[in-house]
Design a protein around this motif. Sequence first.
Motif, mmCIF file in Angstrom:
data_model
loop_
_atom_site.group_PDB
_atom_site.id
_atom_site.type_symbol
_atom_site.label_atom_id
_atom_site.label_comp_id
_atom_site.label_asym_id
_atom_site.label_seq_id
_atom_site.Cartn_x
_atom_site.Cartn_y
_atom_site.Cartn_z
ATOM 1 N N ASP A 95 0.816 -1.213 0.000
ATOM 2 C CA ASP A 95 0.000 0.000 0.000
ATOM 3 C C ASP A 95 0.851 1.266 0.000
ATOM 4 O OD1 ASP A 95 -2.415 -1.356 -0.033
ATOM 5 O OD2 ASP A 95 -2.519 -1.495 2.158
ATOM 6 N N ASP A 96 1.950 1.246 0.739
ATOM 7 C CA ASP A 96 2.769 2.459 0.846
ATOM 8 C C ASP A 96 3.751 2.628 -0.321
ATOM 9 O OD1 ASP A 96 4.301 0.283 1.548
ATOM 10 O OD2 ASP A 96 5.322 1.279 3.208
ATOM 11 N N LYS A 97 3.708 1.723 -1.273
ATOM 12 C CA LYS A 97 4.604 1.826 -2.435
ATOM 13 C C LYS A 97 3.839 1.842 -3.753
ATOM 14 C CE LYS A 97 8.621 -0.244 -0.147
ATOM 15 N NZ LYS A 97 9.648 -1.299 -0.194
ATOM 16 N N LEU A 98 2.570 2.248 -3.678
ATOM 17 C CA LEU A 98 1.729 2.255 -4.868
ATOM 18 C C LEU A 98 2.306 3.150 -5.966
ATOM 19 C CD1 LEU A 98 -0.834 1.540 -6.420
ATOM 20 C CD2 LEU A 98 -2.011 3.394 -5.190
ATOM 21 N N THR A 99 2.771 4.337 -5.575
ATOM 22 C CA THR A 99 3.315 5.261 -6.578
ATOM 23 C C THR A 99 4.504 4.654 -7.296
ATOM 24 O OG1 THR A 99 2.606 7.188 -5.289
ATOM 25 C CG2 THR A 99 4.324 7.536 -6.960
ATOM 26 N N TRP A 100 5.403 4.041 -6.528
ATOM 27 C CA TRP A 100 6.586 3.426 -7.140
ATOM 28 C C TRP A 100 6.213 2.224 -8.003
ATOM 29 C CZ3 TRP A 100 10.733 6.036 -7.679
ATOM 30 C CH2 TRP A 100 11.104 6.992 -6.742
ATOM 31 N N LEU A 101 5.161 1.524 -7.609
ATOM 32 C CA LEU A 101 4.691 0.389 -8.407
ATOM 33 C C LEU A 101 4.179 0.882 -9.761
ATOM 34 C CD1 LEU A 101 3.973 -2.569 -8.803
ATOM 35 C CD2 LEU A 101 1.831 -2.162 -7.559
ATOM 36 N N ILE A 102 3.423 1.971 -9.752
ATOM 37 C CA ILE A 102 2.909 2.530 -11.003
ATOM 38 C C ILE A 102 4.059 3.013 -11.884
ATOM 39 C CG2 ILE A 102 1.554 4.417 -11.995
ATOM 40 C CD1 ILE A 102 -0.298 4.200 -9.565
ATOM 41 N N VAL A 103 5.046 3.686 -11.268
ATOM 42 C CA VAL A 103 6.210 4.148 -12.027
ATOM 43 C C VAL A 103 6.929 2.963 -12.671
ATOM 44 C CG1 VAL A 103 8.507 5.187 -11.836
ATOM 45 C CG2 VAL A 103 6.551 6.244 -10.673
ATOM 46 N N ALA A 104 7.093 1.892 -11.893
ATOM 47 C CA ALA A 104 7.771 0.703 -12.407
ATOM 48 C C ALA A 104 7.017 0.106 -13.592
ATOM 49 C CB ALA A 104 7.917 -0.337 -11.303
ATOM 50 N N ILE A 105 5.689 0.068 -13.493
ATOM 51 C CA ILE A 105 4.883 -0.489 -14.584
ATOM 52 C C ILE A 105 5.012 0.360 -15.844
ATOM 53 C CG2 ILE A 105 2.536 -0.997 -15.359
ATOM 54 C CD1 ILE A 105 1.858 -1.704 -12.443
ATOM 55 N N VAL A 106 5.003 1.684 -15.684
ATOM 56 C CA VAL A 106 5.135 2.584 -16.839
ATOM 57 C C VAL A 106 6.497 2.395 -17.517
ATOM 58 C CG1 VAL A 106 5.296 4.998 -17.549
ATOM 59 C CG2 VAL A 106 3.513 4.293 -15.935
ATOM 60 N N LYS A 153 -8.251 -0.460 -2.577
ATOM 61 C CA LYS A 153 -7.908 0.710 -3.382
ATOM 62 C C LYS A 153 -6.606 0.478 -4.145
ATOM 63 C CE LYS A 153 -6.833 5.629 -3.045
ATOM 64 N NZ LYS A 153 -6.672 6.799 -2.140
ATOM 65 N N THR A 154 -5.599 0.003 -3.424
ATOM 66 C CA THR A 154 -4.302 -0.271 -4.060
ATOM 67 C C THR A 154 -4.448 -1.337 -5.132
ATOM 68 O OG1 THR A 154 -3.075 0.320 -2.072
ATOM 69 C CG2 THR A 154 -1.945 -1.099 -3.670
ATOM 70 N N LYS A 155 -5.213 -2.374 -4.790
ATOM 71 C CA LYS A 155 -5.419 -3.466 -5.747
ATOM 72 C C LYS A 155 -6.140 -2.975 -6.998
ATOM 73 C CE LYS A 155 -6.335 -7.401 -3.959
ATOM 74 N NZ LYS A 155 -6.991 -8.570 -3.301
ATOM 75 N N GLY A 156 -7.118 -2.090 -6.809
ATOM 76 C CA GLY A 156 -7.872 -1.586 -7.943
ATOM 77 C C GLY A 156 -7.031 -0.698 -8.845
ATOM 78 N N ILE A 157 -6.321 0.262 -8.247
ATOM 79 C CA ILE A 157 -5.513 1.183 -9.047
ATOM 80 C C ILE A 157 -4.375 0.445 -9.748
ATOM 81 C CG2 ILE A 157 -3.959 3.167 -8.957
ATOM 82 C CD1 ILE A 157 -5.631 4.225 -6.616
#
Length: 257
Positions: free
Chosen positions: A62-73, A134-138
Motif C-alpha cells: 500500500d505504501d509503495k503504490l506510486t513506485w509500483l505505477i512508475v515501475a509499470i510505466v 484501493k491499491t489493488k484496484g488502481i
Amino acid sequence: MSKKIIRVEGEASDETPRATTKQFVATPEAVGKAKQLRMFAIFSWLIAMAGQVYAILKLIHDDKLTWLIVAIVVMLALAVTGNLLWKKANRLDPASEKDGFKFFVQNQLGAILSALAFLPLLIFILTNKNISGKTKGIAGVVAGIALLVGVGTGIDFNPPSVEQYTEQTREVEMLNDGNNFVYWTKSGSKYHLYSDCSYINTDRTVEINEGSVAQARELKNITELCSRCRGKAMKAKNLSEDDVINEVKQVLDSVSP
C-alpha cells in the motif's frame, strides 16, 4: 518540373538491377542491421521482465503504490520499444511462411514476451491479500492497461515474409522492363515505377531517391507499390490483373523447393 534524383549507394549504385527468379534473400547489410535491432529488443524485454520480478517482490504494498505505477510505466516503455525494434528487424530479415511455427513465433514474439512481462504481475496484484482494495484496484487497472498495450503493440497484423518480398520484387521487375528499380521520397509511404509520378513529383518534393525494391524497404520501410504507377505500367504493356497475378505465381512456384 524536374526534380533532383538521388541514386542510393549500395546494391543499385552502379547499374540497374536486372530481373531474377530467385527467392528473396536479405542482403548482408540488412541481416546485420536486423541482428543488432533484435539484440536491443531482447535487451529491452529482459529489463522489463526483471522489473516485473522486482515489482512483485518489493513494490506490491500500500505504501509503495506510486513506485509500483512508475515501475509499470517504465516496464511498458521498455516492452513497447522492444516490440517496435523487433518488428523493424523482421521487415529487414523476414521469416519464410513455409515454416509455420517459426514464422508465427518470429512475428508475434513481441506479443508473447509482453504478456509474460505483465500477466504474472497482474495476477500477483489481484490475488494479493496484504494490500487494500484501493491499491489493488488502481495497480490492477494500470497493470491491465500495460498488458493490453504491450501485447497490442507486439502483435504484427501484417507480418512480412520471404514469399511476400519475392512477390513484390517480381511484380516490379515484370512491370518495369525486367528492372528491379524504383523511386521514392523521404516522406513517402510507397515506391514508384516512374520518377515523374504526380504523387512524388510535386512542388513540395525537393529530391527523389532511386534504387532497388530492397533498398526502399531497408532504408525507408516502404513495401507497397504506387497504384497509379502500377496501373500506368499495366496499361502500357497491355497487361490485365490476372496476367500480373499469374506471372508472379509462376515465379513463386519456380523458386519453391
